[in-house]
Design a protein around this motif. Structure first.
Motif, short mmCIF file in Angstrom:
data_model
loop_
_atom_site.label_atom_id
_atom_site.label_comp_id
_atom_site.label_asym_id
_atom_site.label_seq_id
_atom_site.Cartn_x
_atom_site.Cartn_y
_atom_site.Cartn_z
N PHE A 357 -10.14 -0.97 -7.19
CA PHE A 357 -9.02 -1.81 -6.74
C PHE A 357 -7.79 -0.91 -6.56
O PHE A 357 -6.97 -0.76 -7.49
CB PHE A 357 -8.71 -2.90 -7.76
CG PHE A 357 -9.87 -3.81 -8.08
CD1 PHE A 357 -10.05 -5.00 -7.39
CD2 PHE A 357 -10.78 -3.48 -9.07
CE1 PHE A 357 -11.12 -5.84 -7.69
CE2 PHE A 357 -11.84 -4.31 -9.38
CZ PHE A 357 -12.03 -5.49 -8.68
N PRO A 358 -7.61 -0.28 -5.38
CA PRO A 358 -6.50 0.67 -5.19
C PRO A 358 -5.13 0.04 -5.42
O PRO A 358 -4.24 0.68 -5.98
CB PRO A 358 -6.67 1.12 -3.74
CG PRO A 358 -8.08 0.82 -3.40
CD PRO A 358 -8.45 -0.39 -4.18
N GLU A 359 -4.94 -1.21 -4.99
CA GLU A 359 -3.63 -1.86 -5.13
C GLU A 359 -3.32 -2.20 -6.58
O GLU A 359 -2.18 -2.54 -6.90
CB GLU A 359 -3.57 -3.12 -4.26
CG GLU A 359 -3.64 -2.82 -2.76
CD GLU A 359 -3.63 -4.09 -1.93
OE1 GLU A 359 -3.78 -5.17 -2.51
OE2 GLU A 359 -3.47 -3.98 -0.70
N HIS A 360 -4.31 -2.13 -7.44
CA HIS A 360 -4.09 -2.38 -8.87
C HIS A 360 -4.32 -1.11 -9.70
O HIS A 360 -4.24 -1.14 -10.92
CB HIS A 360 -5.04 -3.48 -9.36
CG HIS A 360 -4.83 -4.80 -8.66
ND1 HIS A 360 -5.47 -5.12 -7.48
CD2 HIS A 360 -4.05 -5.86 -8.97
CE1 HIS A 360 -5.09 -6.32 -7.09
NE2 HIS A 360 -4.24 -6.81 -7.97
N ARG A 361 -4.64 -0.02 -9.00
CA ARG A 361 -4.85 1.30 -9.63
C ARG A 361 -5.83 1.22 -10.81
O ARG A 361 -5.60 1.79 -11.87
CB ARG A 361 -3.51 1.90 -10.10
CG ARG A 361 -2.59 2.23 -8.94
CD ARG A 361 -1.31 2.90 -9.39
NE ARG A 361 -0.35 2.96 -8.31
CZ ARG A 361 0.92 3.34 -8.45
NH1 ARG A 361 1.36 3.72 -9.65
NH2 ARG A 361 1.75 3.35 -7.42
N LEU A 362 -6.93 0.51 -10.59
CA LEU A 362 -7.95 0.43 -11.62
C LEU A 362 -9.32 0.30 -10.97
O LEU A 362 -9.44 0.04 -9.78
CB LEU A 362 -7.68 -0.74 -12.58
CG LEU A 362 -7.63 -2.17 -12.04
CD1 LEU A 362 -9.02 -2.78 -11.92
CD2 LEU A 362 -6.78 -3.05 -12.95
N ALA A 363 -10.34 0.49 -11.79
CA ALA A 363 -11.72 0.39 -11.32
C ALA A 363 -12.57 -0.25 -12.41
O ALA A 363 -12.26 -0.15 -13.60
CB ALA A 363 -12.27 1.76 -10.96
N GLU A 537 0.91 0.58 -2.16
CA GLU A 537 1.89 -0.04 -3.05
C GLU A 537 1.16 -0.91 -4.09
O GLU A 537 0.13 -1.52 -3.78
CB GLU A 537 2.87 -0.90 -2.26
CG GLU A 537 3.77 -0.10 -1.32
CD GLU A 537 4.73 0.80 -2.08
OE1 GLU A 537 5.22 0.38 -3.16
OE2 GLU A 537 4.96 1.94 -1.62
N LEU A 538 1.71 -0.98 -5.29
CA LEU A 538 1.12 -1.83 -6.32
C LEU A 538 1.19 -3.31 -5.92
O LEU A 538 2.18 -3.76 -5.34
CB LEU A 538 1.84 -1.63 -7.65
CG LEU A 538 1.41 -0.43 -8.50
CD1 LEU A 538 2.33 -0.29 -9.71
CD2 LEU A 538 -0.03 -0.58 -8.97
N SER A 539 0.15 -4.03 -6.25
CA SER A 539 0.10 -5.46 -5.96
C SER A 539 1.13 -6.22 -6.81
O SER A 539 1.34 -5.91 -7.98
CB SER A 539 -1.30 -6.00 -6.25
OG SER A 539 -1.31 -7.41 -6.18
N ASN A 540 1.74 -7.24 -6.19
CA ASN A 540 2.68 -8.09 -6.91
C ASN A 540 2.01 -9.32 -7.50
O ASN A 540 2.63 -10.09 -8.24
CB ASN A 540 3.81 -8.56 -5.96
CG ASN A 540 4.75 -7.42 -5.62
OD1 ASN A 540 5.08 -6.62 -6.48
ND2 ASN A 540 5.16 -7.36 -4.36
N GLU A 541 0.74 -9.52 -7.15
CA GLU A 541 0.02 -10.71 -7.62
C GLU A 541 -0.37 -10.55 -9.09
O GLU A 541 -0.95 -9.54 -9.48
CB GLU A 541 -1.24 -10.93 -6.78
CG GLU A 541 -0.97 -11.20 -5.31
CD GLU A 541 -0.37 -12.57 -5.09
OE1 GLU A 541 -0.41 -13.40 -6.02
OE2 GLU A 541 0.15 -12.81 -3.99
N PRO A 542 -0.08 -11.55 -9.92
CA PRO A 542 -0.44 -11.46 -11.33
C PRO A 542 -1.85 -12.00 -11.58
O PRO A 542 -2.47 -12.59 -10.70
CB PRO A 542 0.59 -12.37 -12.00
CG PRO A 542 0.82 -13.44 -10.98
CD PRO A 542 0.71 -12.77 -9.63
#
Length: 843
Positions: A357-363, A537-542
């Motif tokens: 998940f690139p927009e959340h910088r995690l996998a 850019e980082l996602s703004n969705e929580p």
């Protein structure tokens, strides 16, 4: 004496055909040997048959009968007049048969790589003996060299097997298999007699001489260096004292002992290799009785065995040797205690499913691992598998499954103490199916699986949620480094899916593009998978759950005014002279300290105290001796370090525990590279404030009297390698992000709450377990366990996790509706059913 009659053309032709048959059988038996060794991972019932290891013996007997009958046709009952080429071939076949039986009976345990290859290589001259007269001089010299080397290597095995000769005679009489104990002696006799018949020249004999002398020179060199390493260790042990020190002797030894190849071998010694101390006649016939204390398998290396015989074995305690190996040679996986051996276990397949998940910088990485037990004996078939997963800093294990009777059973999360007690009870007493995952210091998680039997392969699955590394707007995903039973033969399938819009994706060349943002690899095991892409850019969705939302934001630091009066250099062998000089020059107007057994102030880069600590493998800062409010600590990772837990019961550990429990100061640490295990654990516990960079950047910060610091708010956790912050907020309706946000938040919040109570964390398990339960994460206070039945859970007081995300899933959407949203969904569903039925009635 009667003469041997002249052979007819037909007999000569028959001899030639039989010799060619011997060469063909040599190739076949060699193939069978390596097939049995490697293909037993495959789980094929035919391959796993106990009788298969006797195939090469049957082939040898068949060929021997063939050449005897052929000789009798030509020479009557004069067996001694066997064709020398035929005898050479049958000797080679007998040797390969002996090697093959060793796979079953473990007379020599596991051969080292070089010795195994050499054992086959020295047999080649036996098959080329008929061509020797036609060889050019250089080929004859090489041939002679191999013969000489073969004589020395075979003599080693002759001497090694001498204690078992009486048993071998009995085995010959009863079963005939005892002849294999004499294979090395027969080989030596064949080498010598056949070579003499070749009537070699002086030059050729010199080649033989060099073949004998060269391995002896290597052996002398090896034994001398072994002895030097052993003396080095024992001398340092004798002069090292822990008096007036907060560190025990094993720590001081691991800190000061020079790392090299021979020191490593001597430390492992009879813990990992066959040596005179752990070898006797009973073990030779006991088919591997007595397992290695370091890992699961002994390794037989003639050089190490002989060096230990002549150079002596180390006398320091095994517990100290374990500590030295753990810290100096990163052998922690092999020193973890198990209830059962895993000697015959091998990793058969690994299925990697990764969602990035690139927009959340995690996998999220799901590994499904199949374990095969290659043991062929009818007793002691149950074995225990141990795997170690090396996670990135800030990552967590978020699922565990075990297949029981072909059905996947998900884990339950509970306190570490309950999980351990249940596992030990079932494995040690009841001997039924469990799997358990424990958090270990140094960003590691271990998974134990029991029982692994030859009857069927065991399958388990783990899920790992990990942050991505960001460096100058480039995101990197690195596969979890894995240790476990024989991984190099595992068949691996990796499926990589990148969620969202990612640009400039770079995968290893061995990956195939299946579709846009989907990649696949199929092949051999590799611990070095790296995938990079541009960082969006980082996602703004929580992500929202149980009345709370979790939102990402870039990590923001405040440049607080800092005017240090003291600089502490955490110096070890990783520091270069240039770095030491640069640090001294940058802070020449400050008081500069090092620790060399006591806190010492230094004034120039040439001081002898600095030279001493630059030879240390690592150093540990006694925080309780430093005025942390006025001190900046500069560190650099040498790649080796003791853990916090290793030092728990030492004077250093006791004083450090007392200090961090009582102070509220968070010291500033500047790291010139990645953190070692000691600093990494303190950083995850949020007991230190870390900044990274080089000395030039640090000099600029010092000139401006600033140092970055982070907020200590309760609702924030920092993921340093992803340079992002996860913030816990009041509930909202939107929940479009993956549930891994909550999992990462919970894991890092547990570490934060454990913090200054780290050495007493067991006392706080019940208080902190609700956080781990909600997100289902393995942590310092929580473990995952899979038991065979629900009754097993009830008997051990392990309740089903409620109000939790449950085990992470690859197919999960990543978002879970709130309770009131579930009500709306149900009402909507009921309304649709009502409308559908109404329409059917109208129709």
């Amino acid at each position: 004496m009667s003469k041997i009659k002249q052979l007819s053309p037909s007999q000569i032709k028959a001899n030639e055909l039989i010799f060619r048959l011997g060469i063909a059988l040599f190739s076949l038996t060699t193939f069978v040997y390596f097939s049995i060794k490697e293909m037993k991972i495959g789980g094929n019932k035919f391959i796993d048959s106990e009788a298969l290891v006797f195939i090469n013996y049957i082939i040898t007997v068949f060929y021997f009968i063939t050449i005897v009958i052929n000789s009798m046709i030509s020479n009557g009952w004069r067996i001694a007049h066997l064709d020398r080429r035929h005898f050479s071939a049958v000797t080679a076949l007998l040797c390969i048969s002996a090697y093959t039986l060793n796979l079953q009976f473990d007379v020599f345990e596991e051969f080292s790589f070089w010795s195994e290859i050499s054992l086959f290589f020295i047999l080649i001259p036996l098959l080329l003996i008929g061509h020797y007269p036609k060889f050019p001089l250089i080929a004859k010299c090489i041939y002679s060299f191999v013969i000489g080397f073969g004589i020395v290597l075979s003599l080693y095995f002759v001497i090694y097997l001498l204690p078992a000769i009486p048993i071998a005679f009995i085995a010959i009489i009863i079963l005939g298999f005892g002849i294999h104990f004499f294979a090395p002696a027969i080989l030596v006799a064949t080498f010598i007699t056949q070579y003499i018949k070749l009537k070699p020249t002086r030059t050729e004999v010199f080649g033989l001489f060099m073949g004998v002398v060269t391995p002896l020179i290597i052996l002398i060199y090896f034994s001398v260096n072994w002895n030097i390493a052993r003396n080095k260790i024992e001398t340092l042990t004798s002069i090292t004292t822990e008096e007036k020190s907060d560190f025990p002797r094993w720590y001081l030894l691991s800190q000061q002992l020079e790392q090299d190849y021979f020191v490593d071998l001597v430390l492992q010694g009879n813990l990992a290799f066959s040596t005179p101390k752990n070898t006797d006649v009973s073990r030779l016939i006991n088919s591997g009785g007595g397992n290695t204390l370091l890992g699961d398998r002994f390794n037989h290396d003639p050089l190490i065995f002989t060096a230990a015989l002549f150079g002596g074995e180390i006398k320091i305690k095994k517990s100290i040797r374990f500590k030295l190996l753990e810290s100096l040679y990163v052998s922690r996986h092999n020193t973890i205690e198990k209830l059962w051996t895993g000697k015959d276990l091998e990793t058969k397949t690994i299925e990697n499913n990764v969602k990035i998940f690139p927009e959340h910088r995690l996998a999220y990485n799901e590994k499904t691992i199949t374990i095969h037990n290659g043991r062929k004996k009818r007793w002691s078939r149950q074995q225990e598998a141990l795997y170690t997963f090396h996670l990135p800093e800030g990552a967590a294990m978020t699922s565990l499954s075990l297949w029981v009777d072909g059905v996947e059973r998900k884990s339950r999360l509970t306190t570490k103490k309950k999980a351990t007690n249940a596992y030990n009870k079932i494995v040690g007493v009841e001997r039924r199916d469990p799997a358990i995952a424990h958090w270990r210091e140094g960003n590691r998680v271990t998974v134990n699986v029991f029982p692994c039997t030859p009857k069927e392969d065991r399958v388990f699955k783990v899920g790992i949620t990990s942050p991505l590394l960001i460096n100058e707007k480039i995101l990197s995903y690195r596969d979890t480094y894995l240790e476990g039973p024989i991984l190099n033969c595992a068949e691996v399938v990796s499926n990589i899916t990148i969620v969202g819009n990612a640009k400039n994706i770079k995968t290893p060349f061995s990956f195939n593009t299946i579709s846009e943002n989907t990649f696949q690899y199929s092949g051999e095991f590799n611990n070095n998978l790296i995938i990079t892409m541009d960082a969006p850019e980082l996602s703004n969705e929580p992500f929202c759950f149980n009345g709370k939302c979790y939102k990402l934001s870039p990590t923001k630091t405040q440049n607080k005014f800092k005017d240090y009066s003291n600089i502490y250099l955490d110096i070890n062998k990783a520091w270069t002279n240039e770095e030491v000089s640069a640090a001294m020059k940058t802070f020449k107007d400050k008081k500069i300290f090092i620790y060399n057994g006591k806190l010492t102030q230094v004034s120039n880069s040439k001081s002898p105290e600095l030279t001493t600590v630059q030879r240390f493998n690592f150093n540990h800062v006694p925080l309780y001796l430093i005025d942390l409010s006025k001190t900046l600590i500069i560190t650099k990772n040498s790649g080796t370090s003791q853990n916090l837990n290793d030092l728990k019961k030492t004077g250093f550990g006791v004083k450090t525990n007392r200090f961090i429990s009582s102070t509220k100061i968070v010291p500033d640490i500047y790291s010139l590279n990645n953190l070692n295990d000691f600093w990494s654990t303190l950083n995850q516990l949020q007991l230190i404030n870390v900044a990274y960079g080089n000395l030039s950047e640090l000099g600029q910060m010092a000139a401006e009297h600033r140092f970055p610091s982070k907020s200590t708010a309760e609702n924030l956790v920092y993921i340093d390698q992803a340079k992002m912050t996860i913030t816990q907020l009041d509930s909202g309706l939107n929940s479009k992000s993956p549930d891994h946000l909550l999992r990462l938040f919970a894991y890092n919040q547990i570490l934060k709450k454990v913090g200054r109570k780290y050495y007493n964390k067991e006392q706080y398990e019940e208080d902190l377990i609700p956080i781990a339960n909600e997100a289902v994460v393995v942590s310092p206070i929580s473990s995952m366990i899979v038991l065979e039945t629900d009754k097993d859970y009830d008997d051990n007081g392990i309740k089903k996790n409620k109000n939790s995300l449950s085990n992470a899933k690859m197919k999960s959407s990543g978002s879970v509706p709130e309770p009131h949203e579930w009500v709306l969904i149900c009402l909507a569903g009921m309304m649709l059913i009502y409308v559908y039925k109404k329409r059917r009635l109208i129709a």
